[in-house]
Design an enzyme around this catalytic site. Structure first.
Site, PDB file in Angstrom:
ATOM      1  CG  ASP A   1      -6.122   2.749   0.191  1.00  0.00           C
ATOM      2  OD1 ASP A   1      -5.158   1.953   0.333  1.00  0.00           O
ATOM      3  OD2 ASP A   1      -6.714   2.895  -0.887  1.00  0.00           O
TER       4      ASP A   1
ATOM      5  CG  ASP B   1      -1.764   1.174   1.399  1.00  0.00           C
ATOM      6  OD1 ASP B   1      -1.956   1.879   0.396  1.00  0.00           O
ATOM      7  OD2 ASP B   1      -2.263   1.403   2.518  1.00  0.00           O
TER       8      ASP B   1
ATOM      9  CG  HIS C   1      -5.393 -15.223  -7.125  1.00  0.00           C
ATOM     10  ND1 HIS C   1      -4.754 -15.737  -8.234  1.00  0.00           N
ATOM     11  CD2 HIS C   1      -6.675 -15.044  -7.493  1.00  0.00           C
ATOM     12  CE1 HIS C   1      -5.625 -15.857  -9.221  1.00  0.00           C
ATOM     13  NE2 HIS C   1      -6.802 -15.446  -8.801  1.00  0.00           N
ATOM     14  CG  ASP C   2      -8.029 -18.589  -7.467  1.00  0.00           C
ATOM     15  OD1 ASP C   2      -8.504 -17.599  -6.887  1.00  0.00           O
ATOM     16  OD2 ASP C   2      -8.014 -18.718  -8.704  1.00  0.00           O
TER      17      ASP C   2
ATOM     18  CD  GLU D   1      -8.139 -20.185 -13.281  1.00  0.00           C
ATOM     19  OE1 GLU D   1      -8.171 -20.386 -12.074  1.00  0.00           O
ATOM     20  OE2 GLU D   1      -8.958 -19.420 -13.848  1.00  0.00           O
TER      21      GLU D   1
ATOM     22  CG  ASP E   1      -5.748 -12.225 -14.176  1.00  0.00           C
ATOM     23  OD1 ASP E   1      -6.437 -12.961 -14.891  1.00  0.00           O
ATOM     24  OD2 ASP E   1      -5.293 -12.561 -13.065  1.00  0.00           O
TER      25      ASP E   1
ATOM     26  CG  ASN F   1      -3.366   5.143  -1.442  1.00  0.00           C
ATOM     27  OD1 ASN F   1      -3.309   4.052  -0.868  1.00  0.00           O
ATOM     28  ND2 ASN F   1      -4.323   5.450  -2.271  1.00  0.00           N
TER      29      ASN F   1
ATOM     30  CG  ASP G   1      -1.243   1.716  -3.787  1.00  0.00           C
ATOM     31  OD1 ASP G   1      -0.019   1.603  -3.999  1.00  0.00           O
ATOM     32  OD2 ASP G   1      -1.711   2.266  -2.769  1.00  0.00           O
TER      33      ASP G   1
ATOM     34  CG  ASP H   1     -10.310 -15.662 -14.650  1.00  0.00           C
ATOM     35  OD1 ASP H   1      -9.640 -15.935 -13.644  1.00  0.00           O
ATOM     36  OD2 ASP H   1     -11.561 -15.640 -14.646  1.00  0.00           O
TER      37      ASP H   1
HETATM   38  C1  NOJ Z   1     -10.284 -17.728 -11.498  1.00  0.00           C
HETATM   39  C2  NOJ Z   1      -9.625 -16.665 -10.676  1.00  0.00           C
HETATM   40  O1  NOJ Z   1      -8.298 -17.044 -10.444  1.00  0.00           O
HETATM   41  C3  NOJ Z   1     -10.446 -16.530  -9.421  1.00  0.00           C
HETATM   42  O2  NOJ Z   1      -9.813 -15.752  -8.443  1.00  0.00           O
HETATM   43  C4  NOJ Z   1     -11.798 -15.973  -9.795  1.00  0.00           C
HETATM   44  O3  NOJ Z   1     -12.633 -15.962  -8.671  1.00  0.00           O
HETATM   45  C5  NOJ Z   1     -12.461 -16.823 -10.884  1.00  0.00           C
HETATM   46  N1  NOJ Z   1     -11.556 -17.239 -11.917  1.00  0.00           N
HETATM   47  C6  NOJ Z   1     -13.565 -16.040 -11.544  1.00  0.00           C
HETATM   48  O4  NOJ Z   1     -13.017 -15.040 -12.353  1.00  0.00           O
END
Ligand code: NOJ
Length: 569
Positions: free
Chosen positions: A24, A20, A334-335, A265, A97, A22, A28, A206
């Site tokens: 908040d 971060d 991140h998933d 993905e 992305d 700024n 960013d 994605d």
């Molecule tokens: C895959 C992404 O990596 C995930 O974070 C997202 O929730 C779903 N696709 C829907 O876009």
């Protein structure tokens, strides 16, 4: 064929949790720019940037309301341009992305589509209800079909304004685009062009294998996902990818400083399907992410735990290493969850000599000795662990909350629900980056959007930066080793041996090139090597996560969480 995206590593940034600038509490773009030197030092060739486009942030930016604008929480278009420029100076490409299965329901296209304003009327997948049980449109039995969403809800939402249902394979605020309407693909091409003109190096695409819905008939019923057979990896989907490659990406590659890159993905795919998506000769994607290797100890995708077996991991790795020409290698994103908390052992996090330190280094050894392009998710390089939340209220991820509702419906007790949610929640990798031991972990001066793991005081970047024995230094060493070795980059992979906790493979190229054997102990117990393994494991040390300086025939055991790479010729 050798090319830039096979040579270096790709670093994934989840912008809201990185830095971060700024105050908040949300990371960013300027925060990222301020950390580019740290990213470059790791040996990064490209950054995959999770979405920074304008978005209501229902799914943290994977719900886009304007593809050609930056969300104010992340900065401005000028900031984005300067990120691209500053990265380029360090020989780092930006990989955007690309979320094109769906938009946000707040996108102008959807707002016009629901009002039947041309040309947007058919931009989304609209359908009438079945009207089998009276006229109540909210009764599931009246939905156009029985499909369920990836977020474990019904896949249709009734829209009052249009008087019809729209399909959403993810959240109801993420309506699916209709690729049967050729105008939609034309819009997508313009988005790609817009970003390529700004100088990005490529796209992470994605859920790229579910774009084309062949039919809207009822699907085979499944607890997890109903309807999949009507839209997963359909021929229409391949055609879309070929068009994007031919009409946009290849054209840019011809004039750009370097070839445009794509990684898709691909969800719920098997090897054969992934080959079709990523085989170079078919000119679709350059490579594809799959999930098989991270589900060794899980059933129902990543949701329900079962015992981890190293031999099962080797079996799956072998299938993909040998089955695909080129792999997208990753252990976190991140998933997912943190690999050191998943396949490793996070006890003693942040401490020298702990199982955490050993297993985090073991994971690095594995990642950089496989064949393919390694992806490192922010924080993985310092061994960040799963979150330490004790309550579901601390979790923000919509998927986790939906899964909780589903389990509640099936009367799972609260303690079991929390146990499983902790193991699978996507927020595990989304907690803010632990830069230093000051309050806010150097991430932000304000309350962060998601809780910081309390272990930041001992587990942080600053503590590891100048320590030659840290996890971070080990990542740098392993990345340098891979980048200096043609064999580790391009050589063949061969499985050698495996048990419940031992895993061994070799990497070989032309006879004149160095060859390697790698051995891993995925357990906290010291293990004895049998005669066969000892015969295979001979040579001089190329990497050791416990600081071994030599290895000879008198060595008979691998230590707890030991990883060893030997050069055999
Ligand atoms: C895959 C992404 O990596 C995930 O974070 C997202 O929730 C779903 N696709 C829907 O876009």
């Amino acid at each position: 064929m050798k090319t830039w995206w096979k040579e270096g590593i790709i670093y994934q940034i989840y912008p809201r949790s990185f830095q971060d600038s700024n105050g908040d509490g949300i990371g960013d773009i300027n925060g990222i720019i301020s950390r580019l030197d740290e990213i470059a030092e790791l040996g990064t060739r490209a950054i995959w940037l999770s979405p920074v486009y304008k978005s209501p942030q229902t799914d943290n930016g994977y719900d886009i309301s304007d593809y050609c604008a930056i969300d104010p929480i992340f900065g401005t278009m000028a900031d984005m341009e300067s990120l691209i420029k500053e990265s380029k100076k360090r020989n780092i490409g930006i990989v955007m992305d690309l979320v094109i299965n769906h938009t946000s329901d707040e996108h102008e296209w959807f707002q016009k589509s629901r009002r039947r304003i041309e040309p947007y009327t058919d931009y989304y997948i609209w359908h009438k209800g079945k009207n089998v049980v009276g006229k109540n449109p909210y009764d599931k039995k009246n939905f156009p079909n029985n499909w369920t969403s990836f977020f474990m809800e019904g896949a249709w939402e009734y829209d009052d304004i249009r008087g019809e249902y729209y399909l959403h394979l993810f959240h109801k605020k993420q309506p699916d685009l209709n690729y049967h309407n050729p105008l939609v693909l034309e819009e997508v091409k313009k988005i790609l062009q817009f970003w390529l003109d700004k100088g990005v190096a490529g796209f992470r695409c994605d859920v790229i294998n579910v774009l084309w819905k062949t039919s809207l008939a009822d699907g085979k019923k499944s607890v997890m996902l109903t309807g999949l057979e009507h839209y997963k990896c359909q021929e229409g989907n391949h055609e879309i990818l070929r068009q994007l490659r031919k009409e946009v990406l290849d054209k840019y590659s011809a004039i750009a400083e370097f070839e445009c890159f794509t990684v898709g993905e691909s969800v719920m795919v098997n090897l054969e399907e992934t080959k079709l998506l990523s085989d170079e000769a078919r000119r679709e994607l350059n490579m594809a992410f799959y999930f098989d290797h991270l589900e060794v100890d899980r059933v129902f995708a990543r949701f329900v735990p079962k015992k981890f077996l190293a031999k099962e991991l080797l079996k799956r790795l072998t299938k993909w290493q040998q089955g695909l020409d080129w792999n997208a290698l990753y252990l976190e994103n991140h998933d997912q969850t943190r690999i050191v908390s998943h396949y490793g052992d996070d006890s003693g996090a942040g401490e020298h000599g702990s199982l955490w330190e050993r297993s985090a280094k073991l994971m690095a050894t594995l990642l950089f000795t496989l064949r393919g392009t390694p992806f490192v998710f922010q924080g993985q390089e310092i061994g960040m662990t799963n979150f330490d939340f004790t309550d579901l209220d601390d979790v923000k991820d919509i998927e986790t909350h939906n899964l909780n509702r589903l389990m509640k419906k099936f009367c799972f007790p609260a303690a079991l629900r929390w146990k499983w949610l902790r193991l699978s929640s996507r927020d595990n990798t989304r907690t803010p980056f632990q830069w230093d031991g000051s309050s806010g972990a150097g991430f932000s001066t304000a309350a962060p959007w998601l809780g910081i793991n309390a272990n930041y005081k001992q587990l942080n970047y600053a503590a590891q930066k100048d320590d030659p024995d840290s996890v971070l230094s080990y990542y740098k060493k392993m990345i340098a080793l891979r980048s200096s070795s043609e064999t580790l980059k391009y050589g063949d992979f061969k499985p050698l041996a495996a048990t419940n906790s031992l895993l061994m493979f070799s990497r070989e190229a032309a006879p004149a090139e160095p060859a390697f054997v790698a051995a891993f102990n995925f357990s906290r117990k010291r293990i004895k090597l049998n005669e066969d393994a000892r015969v295979l494991l001979q040579g001089k040390i190329a990497a050791s996560n416990i600081g071994r300086e030599s290895w000879d025939t008198t060595n008979t055991h691998l230590d707890a969480w030991e990883a060893l790479v030997l050069q055999t010729n």
